[in-house]
Write a protein that holds these residues in place. Structure first.
Motif, PDB file in Angstrom:
ATOM      1  N   ILE A 183      24.116  67.956  27.169  1.00 30.48           N
ATOM      2  CA  ILE A 183      22.994  68.895  27.342  1.00 30.48           C
ATOM      3  C   ILE A 183      22.322  68.544  28.657  1.00 30.48           C
ATOM      4  CG2 ILE A 183      20.827  69.711  26.413  1.00 30.48           C
ATOM      5  CD1 ILE A 183      21.719  68.843  23.672  1.00 30.48           C
ATOM      6  N   TYR A 184      22.238  69.505  29.550  1.00 31.53           N
ATOM      7  CA  TYR A 184      21.625  69.234  30.836  1.00 31.53           C
ATOM      8  C   TYR A 184      21.073  70.530  31.425  1.00 31.53           C
ATOM      9  CZ  TYR A 184      25.991  71.202  32.516  1.00 31.53           C
ATOM     10  OH  TYR A 184      27.045  72.049  32.729  1.00 31.53           O
ATOM     11  N   SER A 185      20.251  70.350  32.362  1.00 28.89           N
ATOM     12  CA  SER A 185      19.706  71.517  33.057  1.00 28.89           C
ATOM     13  C   SER A 185      20.685  71.949  34.121  1.00 28.89           C
ATOM     14  CB  SER A 185      18.364  71.156  33.685  1.00 28.89           C
ATOM     15  OG  SER A 185      18.074  72.050  34.730  1.00 28.89           O
ATOM     16  N   SER A 186      20.820  73.228  34.320  1.00 31.51           N
ATOM     17  CA  SER A 186      21.790  73.712  35.302  1.00 31.51           C
ATOM     18  C   SER A 186      21.467  73.189  36.698  1.00 31.51           C
ATOM     19  CB  SER A 186      21.815  75.238  35.297  1.00 31.51           C
ATOM     20  OG  SER A 186      20.501  75.713  35.551  1.00 31.51           O
ATOM     21  N   GLN A 187      20.212  72.820  36.902  1.00 25.39           N
ATOM     22  CA  GLN A 187      19.817  72.253  38.189  1.00 25.39           C
ATOM     23  C   GLN A 187      20.503  70.899  38.431  1.00 25.39           C
ATOM     24  OE1 GLN A 187      17.348  73.645  40.197  1.00 25.39           O
ATOM     25  NE2 GLN A 187      16.323  75.105  38.845  1.00 25.39           N
ATOM     26  N   ASP A 188      20.886  70.269  37.362  1.00 29.88           N
ATOM     27  CA  ASP A 188      21.520  68.944  37.496  1.00 29.88           C
ATOM     28  C   ASP A 188      23.037  69.033  37.408  1.00 29.88           C
ATOM     29  OD1 ASP A 188      18.945  67.831  37.578  1.00 29.88           O
ATOM     30  OD2 ASP A 188      18.845  67.812  35.388  1.00 29.88           O
ATOM     31  N   HIS A 235      13.803  68.838  35.650  1.00 29.35           N
ATOM     32  CA  HIS A 235      14.264  70.193  35.358  1.00 29.35           C
ATOM     33  C   HIS A 235      14.507  70.378  33.888  1.00 29.35           C
ATOM     34  CE1 HIS A 235      14.602  70.632  39.612  1.00 29.35           C
ATOM     35  NE2 HIS A 235      15.570  69.703  39.700  1.00 29.35           N
ATOM     36  N   PHE A 236      15.056  69.335  33.270  1.00 34.46           N
ATOM     37  CA  PHE A 236      15.381  69.432  31.856  1.00 34.46           C
ATOM     38  C   PHE A 236      14.134  69.735  31.032  1.00 34.46           C
ATOM     39  CE2 PHE A 236      15.653  67.607  27.659  1.00 34.46           C
ATOM     40  CZ  PHE A 236      16.877  68.075  27.205  1.00 34.46           C
ATOM     41  N   ILE A 237      13.078  68.981  31.354  1.00 31.97           N
ATOM     42  CA  ILE A 237      11.871  69.142  30.557  1.00 31.97           C
ATOM     43  C   ILE A 237      11.239  70.503  30.771  1.00 31.97           C
ATOM     44  CG2 ILE A 237       9.562  68.218  30.218  1.00 31.97           C
ATOM     45  CD1 ILE A 237      10.684  65.528  30.442  1.00 31.97           C
ATOM     46  N   GLN A 238      11.427  71.015  31.974  1.00 27.95           N
ATOM     47  CA  GLN A 238      10.806  72.311  32.247  1.00 27.95           C
ATOM     48  C   GLN A 238      11.638  73.490  31.731  1.00 27.95           C
ATOM     49  OE1 GLN A 238      10.287  71.599  36.363  1.00 27.95           O
ATOM     50  NE2 GLN A 238       8.120  71.061  36.136  1.00 27.95           N
ATOM     51  N   SER A 239      12.862  73.222  31.337  1.00 25.36           N
ATOM     52  CA  SER A 239      13.712  74.329  30.905  1.00 25.36           C
ATOM     53  C   SER A 239      13.583  74.526  29.401  1.00 25.36           C
ATOM     54  CB  SER A 239      15.167  74.039  31.283  1.00 25.36           C
ATOM     55  OG  SER A 239      16.017  74.774  30.454  1.00 25.36           O
ATOM     56  N   ARG A 240      13.127  75.704  29.026  1.00 24.34           N
ATOM     57  CA  ARG A 240      12.953  75.989  27.597  1.00 24.34           C
ATOM     58  C   ARG A 240      14.281  75.965  26.874  1.00 24.34           C
ATOM     59  NH1 ARG A 240       8.837  78.845  25.349  1.00 24.34           N
ATOM     60  NH2 ARG A 240      10.383  80.043  24.185  1.00 24.34           N
ATOM     61  N   PHE A 273      37.269  59.990  28.278  1.00 23.15           N
ATOM     62  CA  PHE A 273      36.500  60.677  27.211  1.00 23.15           C
ATOM     63  C   PHE A 273      36.592  62.178  27.439  1.00 23.15           C
ATOM     64  CE2 PHE A 273      34.455  56.501  27.502  1.00 23.15           C
ATOM     65  CZ  PHE A 273      34.461  56.117  26.172  1.00 23.15           C
ATOM     66  N   GLN A 274      36.598  62.889  26.333  1.00 22.47           N
ATOM     67  CA  GLN A 274      36.636  64.358  26.428  1.00 22.47           C
ATOM     68  C   GLN A 274      35.214  64.898  26.241  1.00 22.47           C
ATOM     69  OE1 GLN A 274      39.405  66.036  27.255  1.00 22.47           O
ATOM     70  NE2 GLN A 274      38.051  67.846  27.375  1.00 22.47           N
ATOM     71  N   LEU A 275      34.686  65.489  27.335  1.00 24.70           N
ATOM     72  CA  LEU A 275      33.313  66.008  27.257  1.00 24.70           C
ATOM     73  C   LEU A 275      33.328  67.514  26.965  1.00 24.70           C
ATOM     74  CD1 LEU A 275      31.665  64.257  30.313  1.00 24.70           C
ATOM     75  CD2 LEU A 275      31.608  63.538  27.920  1.00 24.70           C
ATOM     76  N   CYS A 276      32.303  67.911  26.277  1.00 26.53           N
ATOM     77  CA  CYS A 276      32.139  69.363  26.073  1.00 26.53           C
ATOM     78  C   CYS A 276      31.073  69.851  27.042  1.00 26.53           C
ATOM     79  CB  CYS A 276      31.725  69.646  24.636  1.00 26.53           C
ATOM     80  SG  CYS A 276      31.312  71.385  24.371  1.00 26.53           S
ATOM     81  N   LEU A 277      31.510  70.734  27.974  1.00 31.55           N
ATOM     82  CA  LEU A 277      30.585  71.227  29.012  1.00 31.55           C
ATOM     83  C   LEU A 277      30.538  72.746  28.923  1.00 31.55           C
ATOM     84  CD1 LEU A 277      31.980  68.945  31.769  1.00 31.55           C
ATOM     85  CD2 LEU A 277      29.712  68.772  30.802  1.00 31.55           C
TER      86      LEU A 277
END
Ligand SMILES: *[C@@H]1O[C@H](CO)[C@@H](O)[C@H](O)[C@H]1NC(C)=O
Ligand SMILES: *[C@@H]1O[C@H](CO)[C@@H](O)[C@H](O)[C@H]1NC(C)=O
Ligand SMILES: *[C@@H]1O[C@H](CO)[C@@H](O)[C@H](O)[C@H]1NC(C)=O
Ligand SMILES: *[C@@H]1O[C@H](CO)[C@@H](O)[C@H](O)[C@H]1NC(C)=O
Ligand SMILES: *[C@@H]1O[C@H](CO)[C@@H](O)[C@H](O)[C@H]1NC(C)=O
Ligand SMILES: *[C@@H]1O[C@H](CO)[C@@H](O)[C@H](O)[C@H]1NC(C)=O
Ligand SMILES: *[C@@H]1O[C@H](CO)[C@@H](O)[C@H](O)[C@H]1NC(C)=O
Ligand SMILES: *[C@@H]1O[C@H](CO)[C@@H](O)[C@H](O)[C@H]1NC(C)=O
Ligand SMILES: *[C@@H]1O[C@H](CO)[C@@H](O)[C@H](O)[C@H]1NC(C)=O
Ligand SMILES: *[C@@H]1O[C@H](CO)[C@@H](O)[C@H](O)[C@H]1NC(C)=O
Ligand SMILES: *[C@@H]1O[C@H](CO)[C@@H](O)[C@H](O)[C@H]1NC(C)=O
Ligand SMILES: *[C@@H]1O[C@H](CO)[C@@H](O)[C@H](O)[C@H]1NC(C)=O
Length: 834
Positions: free
Chosen positions: A677-682, A738-743, A701-705
């Motif tokens: 889980i990340y902000s698109s800005q990152d 960015h994460f915190i600001q993204s609803r 590792f297999q990540l889900c993006l």
């Protein structure tokens, strides 16, 4: 054969249609058995299905064509008969025989060709014969000599060319009014008026308007007395007019009306020489109408100085000034004239002055009219710099003063010297300074006062002091201080009529009406009263009509309702906003009990509650209250429940999906090691650092993006849950500014929490990318709490920091992963635990 059949058919149709008009009652019954209106009904005969008791019958505009004898024998009671425009050409003898009660007969607009000598026989009560436009060639040919009751004869619009008044006039001793206007009379000779010479008791009003008179024999009117003579639009030019007026010499007439009609103007000049003939005529009242170019100089009136009443109507008067004091005029009317300025008159005999609906008189000037009793200055748009005292009008006898429909009136004195006033009207003028002192203080005899719509704001309780005799007070369309009716009526003990409508009143002070024991009508309509307060009206012992319509009355306190005066017959409460709530049951019961005196009680409508809007107050039922209480509570509760459920479903929709998903996927194999889980800005950091290091490292590792692994065409939220959470072992949360600001991120994170709770294993790994402002973080209470309580991985962009970071992250990810052979031993330094 066939044409004959068709002819028969047509005849039959015509016959049937005639039958139809006859058999069906074509007339309108205005008053049963009394008045019938059969206007324009295609009647060919006098209808016989109308009751014989009929008194008024209107048969106008029917093609009757002719009247045979005894045509109306069915209607012996007839009093008024209208036969206007019935295409009547012949009237036989005895046509109206039997109509002994008839007093009005209208024959207007019938092209009469034959009028039998006995046409009007039997009409022993006829007072009014209207024979306008009936092709009448002379008065002689009208067989009415026996109609001794006749008072009015109207033969206007005919072809009469001789003014010869027939011998039979001597029989018509009651005749008062003969209208000969719009005929073709050109000359008037002495012999024409012979019958008047012989019958000096006759007191006629003659209207000769619109006859093209060009000659009057000198002396024709000598020794003649008329009640009224009307000469309007008779003369082709000034000279003809002048000669004719001169030849009226010797006439005695109570009222002479001279002038023209608006659209019939021929006389171009009108002045003192035109008027000089009147010196030899005895006139009591003179009226002049519609004359162009009338200067109004005093000299024009030289021959009229003795008239008692002069009316000037629809003239352009340049100069109505300097009328000599010797003039005996008692009454002067100036109506609908154009004047150059207000005539400042000095006339010692004048008792009545009517100066109304005139144009261009802008302001009032003082006058000196010591005998004046009646003054009407209404509707001139005049302004008054000072009002009112005897010095303005020069009289102390004034009884009637009408200043309504004018401009601004400054109240500068309180009617000093005008104590005789009985009638005072200011309506629709603008009063100034009327509340600065007791303006009416000296008017102890005033009976009638109208200050409606004068823009008066009443903030002074003494305004009506002194009006002890006042009967009628009209003050609609003004306002009161604080929109509260205050104690202004203390001295008005003789008041019987009070109009307070349209005064924006919201409330009435205590005891305002307590001093009005004679009041019979009180109009409180078109105000803003909220409550019907019977106590206000308690002491109005004579009150018969109370109008509280068009207010905002919702209800009244139940216990005070019996206090309405016993005398009250009409209480108008329509057009209010009644509140038909159960708490006002007593009021609504009172409405039912008092419906006799409530005006239009069925028009009293509920305004609230919403469900009952527009329902008549009368149809309110007590029983609905009991029922409705239960119904209302039940429905309120069910609505609340539905709302709550809907809200919860809406709020936790994804959480519910998650729960549903848990059941489905159970604890099966995970496809991914971690959902990020990340902000698109990152995203740059995720792609370049996280993905590179974890997916290409050892073990991989297999990540889900979501940019890569989400199934296209499926709603993002569904993807997050199905692809992200259900198929991943862990969740990596990349925390940044960015994460915190993204609803959206916060939403994902909240779901992650639920997911963690549901799958009951510690699965969330926090990566803090950059120092996040504490204040910002605090907004996300839960996140803040977790971060401050737990260890998390902090990204440091230097060699050593990176090394430690990747070790710890791998370790955390390995936790719970099925061991695979490629794993190397780099993980024992990781200490993260969440
Ligand atoms: C009209 O007259 C008829 C017959 O004379 C009578 O029966 C009827 O009651 C009358 N109607 C009214 C309204 O007076
Ligand atoms: C005047 O009235 C009398 C009585 O009513 C009548 O006999 C006489 O004919 C009338 N005169 C004329 C001119 O009709
Ligand atoms: C003349 O008739 C008029 C009504 O037309 C009436 O008012 C007036 O009193 C009468 N005059 C006399 C002297 O009878
Ligand atoms: C008018 O009346 C007077 C007296 O009243 C009389 O001498 C005179 O002859 C009369 N004139 C006419 C034209 O009747
Ligand atoms: C009145 O004047 C008009 C036009 O000036 C003329 O046609 C008419 O004959 C005149 N009538 C009389 C009665 O003089
Ligand atoms: C008034 O009548 C007298 C006598 O008939 C006459 O001499 C005089 O000129 C008349 N006056 C006017 C202004 O017509
Ligand atoms: C009030 O009216 C009564 C009856 O009309 C009358 O007798 C009395 O004089 C009036 N009072 C005043 C002060 O005018
Ligand atoms: C008018 O009312 C005032 C105040 O109520 C009172 O003092 C005064 O005596 C009254 N005047 C008359 C003439 O009734
Ligand atoms: C009260 O005044 C209103 C207009 O302001 C009018 O329509 C209504 O007829 C009056 N009521 C009575 C009873 O005169
Ligand atoms: C209220 O009712 C009275 C009595 O019928 C009536 O005169 C008045 O005009 C009504 N008011 C309005 C504003 O219509
Ligand atoms: C007054 O009330 C009647 C009956 O409820 C309604 O028909 C009418 O429109 C109302 N008039 C106004 C001006 O609201
Ligand atoms: C309705 O309620 C009022 C007030 O509670 C009461 O006075 C009245 O008698 C009731 N009417 C009926 C028909 O129950």
């Amino acid at each position: 054969m066939i044409p004959r059949l068709a002819g028969t058919l047509i005849l039959a149709t015509v016959f049937l249609s005639c039958q139809k008009t006859e058999s069906f009652h074509p007339c309108i019954e205005v008053h049963p058995n009394i008045t019938y209106q059969c206007m324009e009904q295609k009647l060919y005969r006098i209808p016989d299905n109308i009751p014989s008791s009929t008194k008024n019958l209107d048969l106008s505009f029917n093609p009757l064509k002719s009247l045979g004898s005894h045509s109306f024998s069915n209607f012996p009671e007839l009093q008024v008969l209208d036969l206007s425009r019935c295409e009547i050409e012949t009237i036989e003898d005895d046509a109206y025989q039997g109509l002994y009660q008839l007093w009005i007969l209208k024959l207007t607009g019938n092209p009469l060709q034959r009028l039998a000598p006995g046409s009007f026989s039997g009409l022993s009560s006829l007072q009014n014969l209207v024979a306008v436009q009936i092709n009448l060639a002379s008065l002689e040919s009208l067989p009415i000599g026996h109609l001794i009751t006749l008072k009015k004869l109207n033969v206007a619009h005919n072809l009469i060319h001789s003014f010869k008044l027939p011998e039979y006039f001597s029989n018509l001793t009651n005749l008062e009014h003969v209208d000969l206007s719009k005929n073709n009379i050109k000359t008037i000779f002495l012999k024409d008026l012979q019958v008047l010479h012989e019958n000096p008791q006759l007191n006629l009003s003659l209207d000769l308007s619109l006859n093209p008179i060009d000659y009057i024999q000198l002396g024709a009117f000598k020794n003649i007395t008329l009640h009224e003579l009307t000469l309007r639009s008779n003369f082709n030019n000034t000279n003809v007019m002048e000669t004719c007026i001169e030849n009226l010499e010797g006439l005695k007439v109570h009222r002479l009306i001279l002038g023209e009609f608006k659209n019939e103007r021929n006389v171009e000049r009108f002045d003192r020489s035109t008027m000089k003939g009147f010196c030899n005529v005895t006139i009591d009242e003179f009226r002049l109408t519609f004359m162009d170019e009338f200067s109004g100089d005093a000299t024009d009136f030289t021959c009229l100085e003795k008239v008692s009443a002069l009316s000037l109507v629809s003239l352009y008067i340049k100069n109505l000034k300097h009328i000599p004091k010797t003039f005996k005029w008692q009454s002067l009317s100036v109506i609908k004239c154009r004047v150059d300025s207000f005539p400042s008159l000095v006339l010692p005999f004048l008792k009545s002055l009517i100066f109304t609906i005139n144009k261009d008189a802008n302001s009032f000037f003082e006058m000196e009219l010591p005998s004046l009793e009646f003054l009407d200055l209404s509707r001139n748009g005049l302004s008054f710099m000072g009002c009112c005292s005897h010095s303005d009008l020069g009289t102390t006898r004034l009884k009637h003063l009408d200043l309504s429909y004018n401009g601004v009136i400054f109240m500068s004195s309180n009617f000093i010297g005008l104590e005789q006033l009985e009638y005072l009207d200011f309506q629709h003028s603008t009063l100034k300074k009327a509340t600065e002192f007791s303006v009416f203080l000296s008017l102890g005899k005033l009976l009638y006062l109208d200050i409606s719509h004068t823009g008066t704001r009443i903030d002074f309780d003494g305004i009506f002091h002194g009006l002890v005799s006042l009967n009628i007070l009209k003050m609609a369309g003004n306002s009161f201080k604080d929109n509260t009716l205050s104690n202004v009526f203390t001295n008005l003990t003789n008041l019987t009529y009070l109009d307070l409508s349209e005064c924006q009143l919201e409330q009435v002070s205590q005891g305002v009406f307590d001093t009005l024991p004679r009041l019979q009508l009180l109009n409180m309509s078109h105000n803003k009263l909220l409550l019907l307060d019977a106590l206000c009206y308690k002491h109005l012992y004579s009150l018969q009509v109370l109008d509280c319509s068009f207010n905002h009355i919702e209800t009244s306190k139940g216990e005070i309702l019996p206090h309405f005066p016993k005398s009250l017959d009409f209480l108008n409460l329509t057009n209010n906003s009644f509140s038909c709530m159960c708490e006002h049951q007593t009021f609504m019961q009172w409405v039912k009990d008092e419906k006799q005196r409530l005006v239009d009680v069925e028009q009293m409508k509920c305004a609230t509650p919403l469900g009952l809007t527009g329902m008549p107050v009368l149809s309110f039922r007590n029983s609905t209250c009991q029922m409705s209480k239960t119904i209302i509570s039940v429905s309120v509760i069910s609505v609340l429940v539905v709302f709550t459920v809907a809200f919860l479903v809406y709020k936790f929709y994804f959480h519910l999906m998650l729960i549903a998903g848990c059941k489905k996927y159970g604890r099966g194999e995970s496809t991914y090691d971690a959902f990020v889980i990340y902000s698109s800005q990152d995203e740059d950091w995720v792609r370049n650092e996280l993905v590179k290091n974890l997916e290409e490292g050892v073990p991989p590792f297999q990540l889900c993006l979501h940019y890569r692994d989400f199934v296209p065409g499926v709603a993002i939220a569904a993807n997050i849950i199905q692809e992200g959470f259900h198929k991943s072992r862990k969740v990596i949360v990349v925390v940044s500014q960015h994460f915190i600001q993204s609803r959206w991120c916060i939403f994902e994170y909240e779901i992650a929490q639920t997911w963690q709770f549901l799958s009951s294993h510690s699965g969330i790994i926090f990566i803090v990318l950059e120092k996040v402002k504490k204040s910002l973080l605090r907004q996300q209470v839960e996140l803040y709490r977790l971060l401050s309580r737990n260890t998390y991985l902090e990204w440091e962009d230097n060699m050593l920091g990176r090394h430690i970071f990747w070790r710890r992250l791998r370790k955390a990810l390995l936790d719970g992963k099925a061991w695979s052979p490629e794993a190397d031993g780099d993980q024992h330094e990781a200490t993260t635990s969440i």
